[in-house]
Structure formats: C-alpha cells, structure tokens
Scaffold this active site. Sequence first.
Site, PDB file in Angstrom:
ATOM      1  N   GLY A 193       0.814  -1.210   0.000  1.00 56.08           N
ATOM      2  CA  GLY A 193       0.000   0.000   0.000  1.00 56.08           C
ATOM      3  C   GLY A 193       0.847   1.259   0.000  1.00 56.08           C
ATOM      4  N   GLU A 210      -7.267  -0.322   0.808  1.00 57.70           N
ATOM      5  CA  GLU A 210      -7.910  -1.302   1.691  1.00 57.70           C
ATOM      6  C   GLU A 210      -6.813  -2.243   2.181  1.00 57.70           C
ATOM      7  OE1 GLU A 210     -10.838  -1.200   2.791  1.00 57.70           O
ATOM      8  OE2 GLU A 210     -11.761   0.276   1.479  1.00 57.70           O
ATOM      9  N   CYS A 244      -8.859 -10.564   5.718  1.00 57.60           N
ATOM     10  CA  CYS A 244      -8.298  -9.329   6.281  1.00 57.60           C
ATOM     11  C   CYS A 244      -9.063  -8.831   7.498  1.00 57.60           C
ATOM     12  CB  CYS A 244      -8.231  -8.234   5.224  1.00 57.60           C
ATOM     13  SG  CYS A 244      -9.832  -7.807   4.513  1.00 57.60           S
TER      14      CYS A 244
END
Length: 468
Positions: A193, A210, A244
């Site tokens: 990310g 996310e 997750c």
Amino acid sequence: MDPFEDTLRRLREAFATGRTQPAKFRATQLRGLSRFLQDNKQLLLDALAQDLRKSDFESEVSEIAISQAEVTLALKNLRAWMKNERVPKNLATQLDSAFIRKEPFGLVLIIAPWNYPLNLTLVPLVGALAAGNCVVLKPSEISNSVEKVLAEVLPRYLDQSCFAVVLGGPQETGQLLEHKFDYIFFTGSPRVGRIVMTAAAKHLTPVTLELGGKNPCYIDDNCDPQTVANRVAWFRYFNAGQTCVAPDYILCSPETQERLLPALQSAITRFYGDDPQSSPNLGRIINQKHFQRLQALLGCGRIAIGGQSDESERYIAPTVLVDVQATELVMQEEIFGPILPILNVQSLDEAIDFITQREKPLALYAFSNSSQVVKRVLARTSSGGFCGNDGFMHMTLTSLPFGGVGASGMGRYHGKFSFDTFSHHRACLLRSPRMEKVNDLRYPPHTPRNLRVLLVAMEARCCSCTLL
C-alpha cells in the site's frame, strides 16, 4: 517497450468521447457483469477451489453471492445515485440552482488481492462501472486460476473499449503504476500500500487503500464460552484464516481462557471433524511462501489446539496458541492464516489500553453478555469496522461502509459507498445572467452598510424558496 501504453491510451480516448457517461451504458456494463457471474458460476467455483481449496459453500457465500448482490443493488439504484443532489442555499443564492453533480473520475486502476480474488476484484469494479469510469483491472497473479478466468472470460461481457484486464507480478505492477491514473483502488498489504501511495503521489492521484492489520477480539468474563467459541472459530478459520477482517488475536482473562479452550476445541471438531485435514470445509494456504511463513509462527507461545501441518498439501490445522507474549513474532504482523493467539489481560481497561497502544485495526470485535461492556470497547477504541458479539457479519451489509483507518487503510466502499468513491462530487452553482443590480453590494467602493447586508445574505440558512 511499454506493454501498457496502447491499452491506456485506448481507454482514455474512449472516456473522452463521453461513451461511459449515460446511465444506459453503465447499466449495460453492470448487466454484463451479472451475466458473467451467472454464466460462469461453476467455472468460478472450480477456480476458487484450485487456488485456495475453497468449499462451494464458502465460495458462494463470500465470493459469488456478495458480488452479485452488489451488482443487483447498483442496477436498482443507479439513476437515483447519479441524480444531481440539491443542497441548501443562502439568501444571496436563493434564485440560483445549487447542487452536487456526481461525475466519473476517468481512467481508474483496481489492484486486487489473492485471498478473495473474485469478491475483492468485482465489488470495487461494480462501483467503478456504476460511476461511469473506464477501468483497468489488475487481478492477483498469486490466485492464478481465478486470474485466468478474469483475464480470458470477463472481458467478453464488458465493452472492451472501456475496460481492460492487465496481468503480471510485482515488476509489471510497478511499471503500471508509473502511468497516470485518475483514481487508484488498491487492496492488499500495508507494505505494498505504501508503494502504491508513493506512486500515486507523483501524479497527485487520489487513492483508496484497503489494507489490513491485527484485528483484536476482546472476550469478557461475562459470556457463554461455547457461543463465543462457535462464532470465533467460524470466522477465524473461514478461508483458512486468510481474511483481512478475521480476528488476529484474543484478549481475555486467564479464567475465561480456561473456559474458552475446551469450547474452541469442541467447535473445531464439530466444524471440521476429528481430522480437519480431510474435511472438505477447510481451505488451504495459497502458496508455499505463505505456508512457510505461517509454519514459523507455530513456534510462538504454546500450542493448545491443533498445530499440525503438511507442506505437500499446504495444510495447517486450526490452531490456538496460549502463553503468547506481545513481543513474539506472531504479534508483530498480520497472521493471515488459521492460527489464533490468546493473550491474557486482567481487566477491560487493560485490554483497551493494549488495543489503543497499537495501530488502528481494520476490524475490532468484542464479546460480552453485557451491552455496556461492548459499548465501552466501541467508545474507547478506533477501527475501520466494529462488530459486537459476532465476527465479520458487518461486512454483509451494503448499507455500511467498509474501509480502514490509519495504518489499516483509507477510503471506503460497498453499496452506494462504492459509487461515491469512484465519483467526483462536483460543486455546482448556476446563476442568472440578469438582475445585476443585486450584485452591487459586493462591488467596490465598499461601505459598512453593504458589508453588513452582504454578510447577512451569505449566512447559511434553510429556506423553502426554490424558484430555480
């Protein structure tokens, strides 16, 4: 030679024509996505089984049904979502038209993960298409069976002048990120990310990230241990723990741990039998790299339940660890596998302190027969999502946004939130070219009287007068 240049240019040219803007075109794309899911259901079930050994039940519930529900919701509400949103006006603008216009960003990039390779690819795609964007889809190369279906079959159902699937690993993704996009939607690890956000910053491209993190699960002394164990075991070991929003660790008192362990063993046996390795309901670790990473975590604390593994099958048994220290490796990274550490705390306050001293998680769970305890955890912590007395059921509601906070991500989606994420909310005010005398108050030379009148006219207020 740049492998993506021609594709991206084609999509930008298509967007510039306005082809994706009309509601009719967007609905056609969404209906194509729905047909893809219906026509290729067995193909998708087989691909998910090949990649993760997902059972048909898990694939139906967490991949296909959720994706289809998002498409259905978007089709039902598309015109309402697209409609200009009228806003309150002040006295100075009462004769004008003020509204928020929802416009597509343009060319958007969706980078999807491997753990829910259909859901986490198609759900953001629904929002991007509904919002009228051209889309570049980058599925994960790790879940290669689903990747193949998405690359070879999905484009047949969508307008290929406005949609493309690109393939490759980290090197190709890095090349792709060198290009300018109008929006980037990424699902994956915090480490990657950061790479995505750095690349987006070079072009000032907005992003949704996310990510993940270590999701705490507090279990109060005042609870029914078997009920809690059933719920925790189900959502910890769903998809072999590769979720997750799964609980990454339990916080409870030593007394509750003593009651919880036999209940967890009972739940695991009930769900997966005496030999979980032979159960058709337990998935497998995605690849050897992740298997070896997880196997190393089995050395932390003490194994109270499970602990068996078979590298040839990438199998790790549903495992519970006790006597775990906060400094051990299993508590330093997101586990992403069927391993559940239990850490002991002496009080609710100690549990809350433990949670708040760490990065904000993507999800947080609290179990108690006392609603006051659950509400106290909710009030004194921060997380992307929260669920009291159950697992990730909040994920099934399209009326709730899904997204992280802090290190667990930024941005949100699901349902209308997906449409809004992929739409630029343009502030619009349409004024009359007449009645110029009204504007004299704002023009020099300025006077105290004009200032007073103008300030009153600019005050925010609600008024039912809507002449235009």
